[in-house]
Design a protein around this motif. Structure first.
Motif, PDB file in Angstrom:
ATOM      1  N   ALA A 112      43.933  50.079  32.090  1.00 53.99           N
ATOM      2  CA  ALA A 112      42.654  49.388  31.907  1.00 53.99           C
ATOM      3  C   ALA A 112      42.172  49.577  30.484  1.00 53.99           C
ATOM      4  O   ALA A 112      42.131  50.705  29.975  1.00 53.99           O
ATOM      5  CB  ALA A 112      41.614  49.913  32.890  1.00 53.99           C
ATOM      6  N   LEU A 142      37.062  49.797  38.502  1.00 58.01           N
ATOM      7  CA  LEU A 142      38.462  49.410  38.466  1.00 58.01           C
ATOM      8  C   LEU A 142      39.369  50.599  38.779  1.00 58.01           C
ATOM      9  O   LEU A 142      39.111  51.718  38.340  1.00 58.01           O
ATOM     10  CB  LEU A 142      38.821  48.859  37.091  1.00 58.01           C
ATOM     11  CG  LEU A 142      38.135  47.549  36.691  1.00 58.01           C
ATOM     12  CD1 LEU A 142      38.584  47.140  35.306  1.00 58.01           C
ATOM     13  CD2 LEU A 142      38.443  46.447  37.692  1.00 58.01           C
ATOM     14  N   ASN A 191      39.080  40.452  42.465  1.00 57.96           N
ATOM     15  CA  ASN A 191      38.996  41.376  41.328  1.00 57.96           C
ATOM     16  C   ASN A 191      37.603  41.452  40.726  1.00 57.96           C
ATOM     17  O   ASN A 191      37.405  42.044  39.673  1.00 57.96           O
ATOM     18  CB  ASN A 191      40.008  40.999  40.247  1.00 57.96           C
ATOM     19  CG  ASN A 191      39.837  39.570  39.766  1.00 57.96           C
ATOM     20  OD1 ASN A 191      38.812  38.942  40.021  1.00 57.96           O
ATOM     21  ND2 ASN A 191      40.841  39.058  39.081  1.00 57.96           N
ATOM     22  N   LEU A 209      42.607  44.524  32.825  1.00 59.50           N
ATOM     23  CA  LEU A 209      43.694  45.261  33.450  1.00 59.50           C
ATOM     24  C   LEU A 209      45.033  44.664  33.041  1.00 59.50           C
ATOM     25  O   LEU A 209      45.163  43.448  32.898  1.00 59.50           O
ATOM     26  CB  LEU A 209      43.594  45.210  34.979  1.00 59.50           C
ATOM     27  CG  LEU A 209      42.568  46.103  35.660  1.00 59.50           C
ATOM     28  CD1 LEU A 209      42.597  45.850  37.161  1.00 59.50           C
ATOM     29  CD2 LEU A 209      42.837  47.562  35.374  1.00 59.50           C
ATOM     30  N   THR A 212      40.597  56.610  36.655  1.00 59.88           N
ATOM     31  CA  THR A 212      41.858  56.747  35.936  1.00 59.88           C
ATOM     32  C   THR A 212      42.370  58.181  36.005  1.00 59.88           C
ATOM     33  O   THR A 212      41.596  59.131  36.118  1.00 59.88           O
ATOM     34  CB  THR A 212      41.695  56.337  34.466  1.00 59.88           C
ATOM     35  OG1 THR A 212      40.679  57.139  33.861  1.00 59.88           O
ATOM     36  CG2 THR A 212      41.302  54.876  34.350  1.00 59.88           C
ATOM     37  N   ALA A 214      42.790  52.043  38.048  1.00 57.38           N
ATOM     38  CA  ALA A 214      43.928  51.967  37.136  1.00 57.38           C
ATOM     39  C   ALA A 214      44.486  53.367  36.947  1.00 57.38           C
ATOM     40  O   ALA A 214      43.766  54.356  37.062  1.00 57.38           O
ATOM     41  CB  ALA A 214      43.508  51.378  35.783  1.00 57.38           C
ATOM     42  N   VAL A 271      49.411  50.846  36.002  1.00 62.63           N
ATOM     43  CA  VAL A 271      48.316  49.939  35.658  1.00 62.63           C
ATOM     44  C   VAL A 271      47.451  50.581  34.575  1.00 62.63           C
ATOM     45  O   VAL A 271      47.079  51.754  34.667  1.00 62.63           O
ATOM     46  CB  VAL A 271      47.457  49.619  36.899  1.00 62.63           C
ATOM     47  CG1 VAL A 271      46.300  48.695  36.524  1.00 62.63           C
ATOM     48  CG2 VAL A 271      48.322  48.971  37.977  1.00 62.63           C
TER      49      VAL A 271
END
Length: 420
Positions: free
Chosen positions: A211, A157, A53, A197, A237, A159, A209
């Motif tokens: 963030a 990330l 991660n 997260l 996202t 998400a 998910v």
């Protein structure tokens, strides 16, 4: 510590040399060529790993090299291929050429693997150069050198939902309430200096998910503060929860400023589905702000809700609204989806010639590759190399440039003496 950027050196393997050999048997006085091919060099492969991660490991190790191909052998035995090097990175990692910033790979899904550098080709053994007029060729090829590159890695990330807003709007508190995440929470700006997260579970085991994107300030899109470091994590996202601080002096101004920063960073973010949520409804200031903010937000064409993350007022209803927005939202498209390119060894016939000290430097990908694969200690392969120089027009270009007998000519790593 959360590492979401790294710079590393990668090198694919060299190809093994081809073998120059002839059959040596008691009752075969004129055995033919039997030199095998060299093995190809190993590739550099980037692969997604759900167990990672961050890019922390690359802060400790910066050099990665694949295996070299083995040399060819007698009796037509080919060399073994070099071991590929598989570099595991977190899902969401973008890999770029450090010099040009060209996107080489975008690791966006589990089990995804992308070959970024191909290994060098193995050289051919002399069995490939036999012909009706030359049945005992003393010609073979060296292996092709591998490719090398400095690359930068950037973790964005992945998400479904991103929570954005100014510092101290309550993003970390909200994430801790709606998921099992445990971010540090306190009542002062910039508590969160890294994204967090969390996985939200709704009825019937439905999950998504979320963030928590660290607080954005004016100028973030231009890199003010840690703007770029934070904004990159919003790109992937599909839906945004724009959290407003109900205790702030001007929540509407904060909302407009954050939207402007999102659009300046990536115009696509301006059109990302957004649920504007007024937080801290447990405080008098937020209650006073609610009618005016709801009117202005809906007038601008956005969905609006008010909650209290601290008391969990309206939080469940907000999650159901977000779930419906996700069902209707298209897949997020990042700015570099159309930039992806895979770097491989190129056969470009272009070349250039320039003075270098008392000699001459010939540059060009194809001729440098051929030079690296030539056995200059054998007359036959040297003659073949000379013919390649002639066919590519390099010999004539050197003559026109003023090369004379005895001058040194540099091609790649090779240093040659020019002869008539």
């Amino acid at each position: 510590m959360f590492f979401d950027q790294a710079k590393i050196y990668i090198r694919s393997g060299n190809g093994g040399d081809g073998m120059l050999s002839f059959r040596r048997e008691k009752h075969v006085p004129f055995g033919g060529p039997d030199g095998g091919d060299g093995g190809d060099g190993g590739d550099i492969i980037f692969a997604a790993s759900r167990h990672l991660n961050s890019l922390m490991r690359f802060n400790r190790q910066a050099h990665f090299k694949a295996g070299h191909g083995k040399h060819g052998n007698t009796q037509k035995r080919n060399g073994k291929r070099g071991e590929h090097l598989r570099i595991e990175v977190p899902t969401g990692t973008v890999i770029r050429d450090a010099e040009t910033s060209q996107v080489l790979a975008d690791i966006t899904s589990e089990e995804q693997e992308i070959t970024v550098l191909k290994g060098g080709k193995g050289g051919r053994g002399n069995i490939h150069f036999a012909s009706s007029v030359n049945q005992a060729p003393r010609i073979a090829e060296r292996g092709e050198p591998g490719n090398e590159l400095w690359v930068t890695m950037e973790l964005k990330l992945i998400a479904d939902v991103g929570i954005v807003g100014v510092p101290n709007a309550g993003k970390s508190t909200l994430l801790s309430v709606i998921s099992g995440a445990s971010p540090k929470v306190a009542n002062y700006p910039f508590t969160t200096l890294q994204p967090n997260l969390g996985v939200v579970e709704l009825d019937d085991f439905e999950t998504f998910v979320v963030a928590d994107i660290p607080g954005l300030i004016e100028g973030a899109a231009s890199g003010v503060g840690l703007g770029h470091d934070f904004l990159r994590h919003v790109e992937r996202t599909r839906v945004l929860i724009h959290l407003l601080d109900g205790a702030a002096k001007e929540p509407l101004e904060d909302w407009a400023m954050i939207n402007q920063e999102l659009a300046l960073y990536d115009i696509a973010l301006e059109k990302r589905p957004q649920l504007v949520v007024l937080n801290k409804m447990d405080l008098p200031d937020a209650i006073a702000w609610e009618p005016l903010i709801e009117e202005e937000i809906k007038k601008a064409g956005y969905s609006f809700m008010s909650i209290s993350a601290a008391t969990q007022q309206n939080v469940r209803q907000m999650l159901y609204r977000v779930r419906r927005m996700l069902d209707e939202a298209p897949p997020a498209k990042t700015r570099h989806d159309d930039e992806i390119a895979v770097i491989r060894a190129e056969n470009e016939e272009g070349f250039s010639i320039e003075r270098e000290g008392d000699g001459w430097r010939v540059r060009g990908k194809q001729i440098e590759r051929v030079a690296a694969m030539t056995y200059f200690e054998f007359d036959a392969t040297l003659l073949r190399f000379q013919k390649i120089l002639d066919s590519m027009g390099i010999s004539q270009a050197l003559t026109e440039a003023g090369v004379t007998e005895g001058d040194l000519v540099y091609i790649g790593e090779e240093e040659l003496e020019w002869g008539e």
